[in-house]
Design an enzyme around this catalytic site. Sequence first.
Site: not given
Ligand code: TYM
Length: 332
Positions: A112, A197, A200
């Site tokens: 990023k 991947k 969003k």
């Molecule tokens: P985020 O918001 O990008 O994604 C939320 C969850 O979706 C999963 N995910 C995917 N799984 C499979 N294939 C994909 N293409 C895909 N895109 C997203 C992510 O692995 C995630 O589980 N940093 C985290 C948010 C966060 C968090 C936390 C998660 C902040 N604090 C504490 C767990 C615990 C994030 O950016 O997820």
Amino acid sequence: MTRIFSGIKPTGHLTLGNYLGAVRRWAEVDQYRADALFSVVDLHALTVEHDPARVRRLSRQAVTLLLAAGLDPGRCTLFVQSHVDEHARLSYLLECTATDGELRRMIQYKEKSAAARAAGQSVRVSLLTYPALMAADILAYETDEVPVGDDQTQHVELTRDLAVRFNQRYGHTFTVPRATPPKVGARVMDLQDPTGKMGKSHENGAGIVYLLDEPDVVRRKVMRAVTDSGREVAYDRENRPGVANLLDVLAACGGGEPAELAGAYTSYGALKRDVAEAVVEVLRPLRERHASLVAEPGYVDAVLREGAERARAVARPVVDRAYRAVGLLPPG
Ligand code: TYM
């Protein structure tokens, strides 16, 4: 009882990747087997250039979609991160525990920050310190398990390292958590670029299925998915990432093993049609429930109020303990 925490950040509309990699399991399994907390982690949406009105809108939409996906406020705690001060309070202590080298090694930071620089934008300090806030999200709740997709496991590993280091330096304070990625759907790839991947925050949505896409839009996106010039349907992630991704999605939506499902198809067209229908069926109830929840804003507000209260009650004593452990003078 096992404690689970996971989060999703409101940087874009939720995708099929979010659903298959994380949210579906939260709703179908995790909330029934553990004391589970799920958060729309809005502070994390501020690490890159953002539009305040859009973050607000997406936060609400994410909460509504999580309820539509089946999170039951009677069984789990659902809240917005910025409603609970303990996340930011603890994050600072973890910034004082992590090293800059450790944070610079994070893949998401590298990707990023490179993208921001390439676009002529400056890089916010919070993009670097983001994993400390994520570690705070997890550690504030004495979390045992963190159900996330593959892309987040590096951050959870760092969280473990920070918890162990903190405990060694200042005495036992934190539970050491572990990531629990799903067996299928841990890494759903972009339909237009199956080596990356499905994320969003991508600019171009042609390869991304959003949870609120109309059925015809889902069909079009899947039918236009990039495959390769071969004909035979085989499961080979390395050499045929596009077809493998479709088989993964089919397995995640309809059951079965991707490699075995491959044997049932003699053409890419037939495979895509089945994938499209499987996805449309998985998303249908979600879209319907979302529509009825949008008509009940008071209900969503009440869920968030109660969720934040419950979350605060768990996090407060843990973060207070951490403040005392590092040597900060307790208020009189
Ligand atoms: P985020 O918001 O990008 O994604 C939320 C969850 O979706 C999963 N995910 C995917 N799984 C499979 N294939 C994909 N293409 C895909 N895109 C997203 C992510 O692995 C995630 O589980 N940093 C985290 C948010 C966060 C968090 C936390 C998660 C902040 N604090 C504490 C767990 C615990 C994030 O950016 O997820």
